[in-house]
Design a protein around this motif. Structure first.
Motif, PDB file in Angstrom:
ATOM      1  N   PHE A 279       0.828  -1.209   0.000  1.00 26.43           N
ATOM      2  CA  PHE A 279       0.000   0.000   0.000  1.00 26.43           C
ATOM      3  C   PHE A 279       0.863   1.260   0.000  1.00 26.43           C
ATOM      4  O   PHE A 279       0.542   2.245  -0.667  1.00 26.43           O
ATOM      5  CB  PHE A 279      -0.943  -0.013   1.206  1.00 26.43           C
ATOM      6  N   LEU A 280       1.954   1.250   0.750  1.00 30.63           N
ATOM      7  CA  LEU A 280       2.861   2.400   0.729  1.00 30.63           C
ATOM      8  C   LEU A 280       3.541   2.543  -0.630  1.00 30.63           C
ATOM      9  O   LEU A 280       3.818   3.657  -1.083  1.00 30.63           O
ATOM     10  CB  LEU A 280       3.911   2.246   1.832  1.00 30.63           C
ATOM     11  N   LEU A 281       3.786   1.414  -1.284  1.00 32.58           N
ATOM     12  CA  LEU A 281       4.450   1.449  -2.588  1.00 32.58           C
ATOM     13  C   LEU A 281       3.555   2.042  -3.667  1.00 32.58           C
ATOM     14  O   LEU A 281       4.019   2.798  -4.526  1.00 32.58           O
ATOM     15  CB  LEU A 281       4.899   0.041  -2.973  1.00 32.58           C
ATOM     16  N   ILE A 282       2.261   1.694  -3.628  1.00 31.20           N
ATOM     17  CA  ILE A 282       1.370   2.181  -4.686  1.00 31.20           C
ATOM     18  C   ILE A 282       0.763   3.538  -4.355  1.00 31.20           C
ATOM     19  O   ILE A 282       0.124   4.148  -5.215  1.00 31.20           O
ATOM     20  CB  ILE A 282       0.238   1.174  -4.965  1.00 31.20           C
ATOM     21  N   ARG A 283       0.958   4.007  -3.132  1.00 30.66           N
ATOM     22  CA  ARG A 283       0.320   5.280  -2.762  1.00 30.66           C
ATOM     23  C   ARG A 283       0.764   6.446  -3.643  1.00 30.66           C
ATOM     24  O   ARG A 283      -0.094   7.235  -4.087  1.00 30.66           O
ATOM     25  CB  ARG A 283       0.601   5.593  -1.304  1.00 30.66           C
ATOM     26  N   PRO A 284       2.065   6.626  -3.949  1.00 33.55           N
ATOM     27  CA  PRO A 284       2.419   7.725  -4.853  1.00 33.55           C
ATOM     28  C   PRO A 284       1.775   7.584  -6.225  1.00 33.55           C
ATOM     29  O   PRO A 284       1.360   8.586  -6.814  1.00 33.55           O
ATOM     30  CB  PRO A 284       3.950   7.621  -4.940  1.00 33.55           C
ATOM     31  N   LEU A 285       1.666   6.336  -6.722  1.00 38.09           N
ATOM     32  CA  LEU A 285       1.014   6.124  -8.009  1.00 38.09           C
ATOM     33  C   LEU A 285      -0.465   6.509  -7.955  1.00 38.09           C
ATOM     34  O   LEU A 285      -0.986   7.180  -8.857  1.00 38.09           O
ATOM     35  CB  LEU A 285       1.174   4.666  -8.432  1.00 38.09           C
ATOM     36  N   LEU A 286      -1.146   6.106  -6.888  1.00 35.47           N
ATOM     37  CA  LEU A 286      -2.561   6.436  -6.744  1.00 35.47           C
ATOM     38  C   LEU A 286      -2.758   7.942  -6.604  1.00 35.47           C
ATOM     39  O   LEU A 286      -3.680   8.513  -7.197  1.00 35.47           O
ATOM     40  CB  LEU A 286      -3.148   5.701  -5.546  1.00 35.47           C
ATOM     41  N   ASP A 287      -1.896   8.589  -5.810  1.00 41.10           N
ATOM     42  CA  ASP A 287      -2.019  10.035  -5.650  1.00 41.10           C
ATOM     43  C   ASP A 287      -1.836  10.748  -6.985  1.00 41.10           C
ATOM     44  O   ASP A 287      -2.532  11.737  -7.289  1.00 41.10           O
ATOM     45  CB  ASP A 287      -0.985  10.542  -4.645  1.00 41.10           C
ATOM     46  N   ARG A 288      -0.914  10.255  -7.781  1.00 42.82           N
ATOM     47  CA  ARG A 288      -0.650  10.892  -9.073  1.00 42.82           C
ATOM     48  C   ARG A 288      -1.790  10.657 -10.059  1.00 42.82           C
ATOM     49  O   ARG A 288      -2.204  11.568 -10.794  1.00 42.82           O
ATOM     50  CB  ARG A 288       0.662  10.355  -9.646  1.00 42.82           C
ATOM     51  N   LYS A 289      -2.331   9.448 -10.073  1.00 44.34           N
ATOM     52  CA  LYS A 289      -3.398   9.118 -11.034  1.00 44.34           C
ATOM     53  C   LYS A 289      -4.742   9.720 -10.633  1.00 44.34           C
ATOM     54  O   LYS A 289      -5.585   9.989 -11.500  1.00 44.34           O
ATOM     55  CB  LYS A 289      -3.530   7.603 -11.158  1.00 44.34           C
ATOM     56  N   LEU A 290      -4.967   9.898  -9.330  1.00 36.12           N
ATOM     57  CA  LEU A 290      -6.248  10.423  -8.871  1.00 36.12           C
ATOM     58  C   LEU A 290      -6.258  11.932  -8.716  1.00 36.12           C
ATOM     59  O   LEU A 290      -7.254  12.501  -8.283  1.00 36.12           O
ATOM     60  CB  LEU A 290      -6.607   9.779  -7.515  1.00 36.12           C
ATOM     61  N   THR A 291      -5.157  12.579  -9.060  1.00 39.57           N
ATOM     62  CA  THR A 291      -5.099  14.040  -8.972  1.00 39.57           C
ATOM     63  C   THR A 291      -5.826  14.671 -10.172  1.00 39.57           C
ATOM     64  O   THR A 291      -5.571  14.277 -11.301  1.00 39.57           O
ATOM     65  CB  THR A 291      -3.635  14.526  -8.963  1.00 39.57           C
TER      66      THR A 291
END
Length: 291
Positions: A279-291
């Motif tokens: 979850f910590l690994l994908i969090r930057p990806l999710l933050d970037r895609k959901l912005t």
């Protein structure tokens, strides 16, 4: 005649940051439940997903259990029957397969444009999109796993009992959280659903066979034993298998790995670290895609 106007009573403005956090939490919960309900409505309209998720591991349980029903006594560790040995592996495989498909609804929302509508909607937090997927997949995985457990009990493969059932559910939750995080990350990283389905098909059976779901480590060659001892599915299978055998103690050794002995607590700890790390690994990806 003079008219007296009411003197306004001064009101105190709320201090900055004094807005109740309960209101924000209630809004996020409402958004998450609404998005989760949408996923369940889709499942209700297309129940084949749930049926297939139960039918496939059920076929494995019945056919493999019948295939090795006449295995010699003492062939497996503890002298248990192959059906009871296989039951833990099929339960974990059911939860794993459901969690591995967690990214498909998000991927289809991406391709059909519904995700873009959610991103421009006045949501309190866009994290509710991810939370809804996690809640939906967790519920679906537990329902499918409980269905397999009930079927295994009817086939005479046993039931884990009260404390054992709690250990089974905790183990499945940790595994589902970890695999769901991986699948959601792939849903945002891969270009389309064809690539995601390809990854699911490629990873599904090899991870199953390279675990202790179908055979103990003592049956495997050295290289495969090492792979199985490092496989996250093995860390979920062995505590559940011990729960079915009546060994609910977290300090009891459940896995004789090539690198040492592992207890149920150690296996659960590995799954917890894996889930948190993914979850910590994908969090930057999710933050970037959901912005």
């Amino acid at each position: 005649m003079t008219t007296t106007l009411p003197v306004p009573v001064p009101t105190r403005d709320p201090a900055p940051g004094s807005q109740p956090e309960a209101s924000a939490l209630a809004e996020i919960s409402q958004e998450t439940l609404a998005l989760t309900r949408r996923l369940f409505v889709q499942l209700q309209r297309r129940p084949s997903t749930l049926v297939a998720g139960v039918l496939q591991p059920l076929i494995w349980l019945v056919l493999f259990g019948a295939l090795f029903a006449k295995a010699p006594e003492g062939l497996l560790p503890g002298g248990i029957s192959y059906g009871r040995f296989l039951g833990a592996g099929v339960i974990v495989f059911t939860a794993f397969s459901a969690a591995l498909n967690a990214g498909l609804p998000v991927m289809f929302d991406r391709e059909f444009g519904f995700l873009n509508r959610l991103l421009v909607a006045p949501l309190r937090s866009r994290s509710s999109i991810v939370l809804a997927s996690v809640l939906y997949i967790t519920s679906l995985s537990l329902v499918q796993s409980l269905a397999i457990m009930g079927t295994a009990a009817l086939l005479g493969y046993g039931w884990p009992g009260g404390a054992g059932l709690l250990l089974v559910l905790v183990t499945l939750l940790l595994l589902v959280f970890a695999v769901t995080a991986l699948s959601l990350g792939l849903a945002f990283a891969l270009p389309g659903h064809i690539e995601l389905i390809a990854v699911i098909f490629v990873a599904n059976l090899p991870l199953l066979f390279a675990s202790t779901a179908l055979a103990p480590l003592s049956f495997m060659p050295a290289w495969l034993g090492w792979l199985a001892a490092l496989n996250p599915l093995t860390f979920a299978i062995e505590p559940i298998r011990a729960a079915y055998a009546g060994q609910v103690s977290l300090t009891a050794v459940v896995l004789e790995a090539p690198y040492g002995q592992l207890s149920s607590a150690t296996c659960l700890g590995v799954l917890a670290v894996l889930a948190a790390g993914l979850f910590l690994l994908i969090r930057p990806l999710l933050d970037r895609k959901l912005t």
